[in-house]
Design a protein around this motif. Structure first.
Motif, PDB file in Angstrom:
ATOM      1  N   GLY A  57       4.448  -3.039 -17.640  1.00 25.32           N
ATOM      2  CA  GLY A  57       3.208  -2.157 -17.925  1.00 25.32           C
ATOM      3  C   GLY A  57       2.248  -2.123 -17.077  1.00 25.32           C
ATOM      4  O   GLY A  57       1.318  -1.202 -17.097  1.00 25.32           O
ATOM      5  N   VAL A  58       2.142  -2.818 -15.532  1.00 26.35           N
ATOM      6  CA  VAL A  58       1.220  -2.543 -14.790  1.00 26.35           C
ATOM      7  C   VAL A  58       1.955  -1.490 -14.044  1.00 26.35           C
ATOM      8  O   VAL A  58       2.892  -1.439 -13.154  1.00 26.35           O
ATOM      9  N   VAL A  59       0.872  -0.242 -13.936  1.00 27.21           N
ATOM     10  CA  VAL A  59       1.117   0.816 -13.022  1.00 27.21           C
ATOM     11  C   VAL A  59       0.370   0.814 -11.837  1.00 27.21           C
ATOM     12  O   VAL A  59      -0.806   0.961 -12.049  1.00 27.21           O
ATOM     13  N   LEU A  60       1.040   0.973 -10.751  1.00 23.58           N
ATOM     14  CA  LEU A  60       0.091   1.202  -9.369  1.00 23.58           C
ATOM     15  C   LEU A  60      -0.383   2.425  -9.297  1.00 23.58           C
ATOM     16  O   LEU A  60       0.270   3.623  -9.802  1.00 23.58           O
ATOM     17  N   LEU A  66       8.180   1.154  -4.981  1.00 21.03           N
ATOM     18  CA  LEU A  66       8.138  -0.040  -3.977  1.00 21.03           C
ATOM     19  C   LEU A  66       9.600  -0.127  -3.549  1.00 21.03           C
ATOM     20  O   LEU A  66      10.483  -1.027  -4.508  1.00 21.03           O
ATOM     21  N   ASP A  67      10.218   0.561  -2.534  1.00 21.48           N
ATOM     22  CA  ASP A  67      11.769   0.433  -2.301  1.00 21.48           C
ATOM     23  C   ASP A  67      11.871  -0.547  -1.320  1.00 21.48           C
ATOM     24  O   ASP A  67      11.225  -0.829  -0.330  1.00 21.48           O
ATOM     25  N   GLU A  68      12.987  -1.212  -1.359  1.00 24.86           N
ATOM     26  CA  GLU A  68      13.502  -2.342  -0.709  1.00 24.86           C
ATOM     27  C   GLU A  68      13.739  -1.778   0.786  1.00 24.86           C
ATOM     28  O   GLU A  68      14.088  -0.609   1.028  1.00 24.86           O
ATOM     29  N   GLY A  69      13.307  -2.536   1.663  1.00 26.13           N
ATOM     30  CA  GLY A  69      13.398  -2.123   3.055  1.00 26.13           C
ATOM     31  C   GLY A  69      12.035  -1.510   3.438  1.00 26.13           C
ATOM     32  O   GLY A  69      11.929  -1.440   4.724  1.00 26.13           O
ATOM     33  N   ASP A  70      11.132  -0.989   2.767  1.00 21.96           N
ATOM     34  CA  ASP A  70       9.819  -0.581   3.246  1.00 21.96           C
ATOM     35  C   ASP A  70       8.688  -1.326   3.361  1.00 21.96           C
ATOM     36  O   ASP A  70       8.738  -2.470   2.770  1.00 21.96           O
ATOM     37  N   TRP A  71       7.730  -1.014   4.175  1.00 22.85           N
ATOM     38  CA  TRP A  71       6.669  -1.977   4.486  1.00 22.85           C
ATOM     39  C   TRP A  71       5.388  -1.326   3.818  1.00 22.85           C
ATOM     40  O   TRP A  71       5.138  -0.215   3.885  1.00 22.85           O
ATOM     41  N   PHE A  72       4.744  -2.068   3.379  1.00 25.05           N
ATOM     42  CA  PHE A  72       3.190  -1.937   2.579  1.00 25.05           C
ATOM     43  C   PHE A  72       2.144  -2.691   3.048  1.00 25.05           C
ATOM     44  O   PHE A  72       2.423  -3.830   3.527  1.00 25.05           O
ATOM     45  N   GLU A  73       0.975  -1.955   3.024  1.00 27.31           N
ATOM     46  CA  GLU A  73      -0.376  -2.833   2.957  1.00 27.31           C
ATOM     47  C   GLU A  73      -0.858  -3.132   1.516  1.00 27.31           C
ATOM     48  O   GLU A  73      -0.868  -2.142   0.694  1.00 27.31           O
ATOM     49  N   ILE A  74      -1.172  -4.229   1.281  1.00 26.45           N
ATOM     50  CA  ILE A  74      -1.291  -4.381  -0.349  1.00 26.45           C
ATOM     51  C   ILE A  74      -2.991  -5.006  -0.087  1.00 26.45           C
ATOM     52  O   ILE A  74      -3.177  -6.195   0.516  1.00 26.45           O
ATOM     53  N   VAL A 102      -3.844  -2.457  -4.802  1.00 27.52           N
ATOM     54  CA  VAL A 102      -4.018  -1.247  -3.933  1.00 27.52           C
ATOM     55  C   VAL A 102      -2.934  -1.212  -2.987  1.00 27.52           C
ATOM     56  O   VAL A 102      -2.787  -2.161  -2.136  1.00 27.52           O
ATOM     57  N   VAL A 103      -1.799  -0.599  -3.099  1.00 26.24           N
ATOM     58  CA  VAL A 103      -0.456  -0.552  -2.522  1.00 26.24           C
ATOM     59  C   VAL A 103      -0.224   0.614  -1.653  1.00 26.24           C
ATOM     60  O   VAL A 103      -0.383   1.801  -2.222  1.00 26.24           O
ATOM     61  N   THR A 104       0.057   0.695  -0.185  1.00 27.06           N
ATOM     62  CA  THR A 104      -0.069   1.732   0.783  1.00 27.06           C
ATOM     63  C   THR A 104       1.232   1.532   1.591  1.00 27.06           C
ATOM     64  O   THR A 104       1.297   0.505   2.205  1.00 27.06           O
ATOM     65  N   LYS A 105       2.060   2.466   1.412  1.00 21.29           N
ATOM     66  CA  LYS A 105       3.184   2.506   2.447  1.00 21.29           C
ATOM     67  C   LYS A 105       2.623   2.555   3.755  1.00 21.29           C
ATOM     68  O   LYS A 105       1.895   3.661   3.973  1.00 21.29           O
TER      69      LYS A 105
END
Length: 237
Positions: A57-60, A66-74, A102-105
Motif C-alpha cells: 500500500g505504500v507508493v513511492l 526498485l530493481d535489483e542491482g540498481d543504486w538509489f539515494e534514499i 524520497v527515492v532517487t535512482k
C-alpha cells in the motif's frame, strides 16, 4: 548539499540522514499472500547490508521501480530494531520505507557484488550462527530428483580447501521454484563442472550440529557460473 551516512552509522529514534545503497536482493513476503510487502536487502559502498521493507500500500513518488542491482539515494525512512528468527543480514536494524520516503535512482557507487561466501570449515564446525543467512560458492556434484514438498530435493556442493587433493561436501535442500530452476539447469547443462553461488540461504541445525543449507522461498537464489573473484579462483584450482 546532502550528507550521506553509512548503514552502520544509522541509529533509531532520530531523523535519519540520507543513504546511498544498492538493492542486493528483492522479493515478496509473506510468500503467496494477496497483499505482500516488498522486501529488500540494501548494501552500501562500505559493504554493509541491511534488510528493508516497502509495506503493501505504500507508493513511492513517481512510481519508481526498485530493481535489483540498481543504486538509489534514499531520504526520510523509518529505522527500527530487527526481529525474527532468521535474518538476511547481520545488521541490528531494519529499514521501513514510508509514504514520505524520497527515492532517487543514481549511478553505481562501487562494483561490489555483496556475495560474501562462508567458509566450509566454519560452517561444518557449527561456527556459523543459524540466525543469519549466508552465501556459499562451490561445484555442484549431485542433484537428486524433485520430490514432494515434505521430502524435498537434496543436493550437494563441494569446494576444495586443498586444491585437487580433497574436497568438503555440504548438503543443501532446496524447495519450490528454486528447486525447479536448479533441476532444469542441471538437466540441460553440458558443462563438466557446474560452479555456482548460493545467495542468502539459511542454516538448518539438527541434533546439536549443522544439518544442511536450505532456501527461503522467494528470498534465496542460486547463481550459475557468475563472473566473480571467488568463482574464478575456484575454476583455476
Amino acid at each position: 548539499m546532502l550528507t550521506y551516512a553509512c548503514l552502520t552509522a544509522l541509529v533509531p529514534g532520530k531523523k535519519q540522514p540520507a543513504i546511498r545503497v544498492k538493492i542486493v536482493r528483492t522479493w515478496m513476503s509473506p510468500f503467496g499472500s494477496i497483499r505482500p510487502n516488498t522486501c529488500m536487502v540494501f548494501g552500501d559502498e562500505k559493504g554493509s547490508m541491511i534488510e528493508t521493507t516497502l509495506p503493501w500500500g505504500v507508493v513511492l513518488p513517481y512510481e519508481i521501480n526498485l530493481d535489483e542491482g540498481d543504486w538509489f539515494e534514499i531520504l526520510d525512512f523509518k529505522l527500527i530494531h530487527a526481529s525474527g528468527l532468521i535474518r538476511t543480514t547481520r545488521s541490528k536494524y531494519h529499514i521501513n520505507l514510508t509514504h514520505d520516503s524520497v527515492v532517487t535512482k543514481i549511478q553505481p557507487i562501487t562494483e561490489c557484488n555483496f556475495l560474501f561466501c562462508a567458509s566450509y570449515k566454519t560452517l561444518l564446525r557449527g561456527l556459523s550462527h543459524p540466525k543469519f543467512c549466508i552465501g556459499l560458492c562451490g561445484a555442484l556434484v549431485e542433484v537428486g530428483d524433485i520430490q514432494d514438498f515434505s521430502v524435498a530435493q537434496a543436493n550437494q556442493f563441494n569446494q576444495g580447501f586443498q586444491p585437487r587433493i580433497r574436497f568438503t561436501q555440504v548438503k543443501c535442500v532446496v524447495y519450490g521454484d528454486l528447486a525447479e530452476k536448479l533441476y532444469e539447469y542441471w538437466s540441460s547443462t553440458t558443462a563438466n563442472v557446474v560452479v555456482c553461488v548460493l545467495k542468502l540461504w539459511r542454516i538448518e541445525w539438527g541434533n546439536g550440529r549443522f544439518r544442511c543449507l536450505t532456501n527461503i522461498e522467494g528470498c534465496s537464489d542460486i547463481l550459475f557460473d557468475p563472473e566473480i573473484p571467488e568463482i574464478n579462483y575456484f575454476q583455476s584450482m
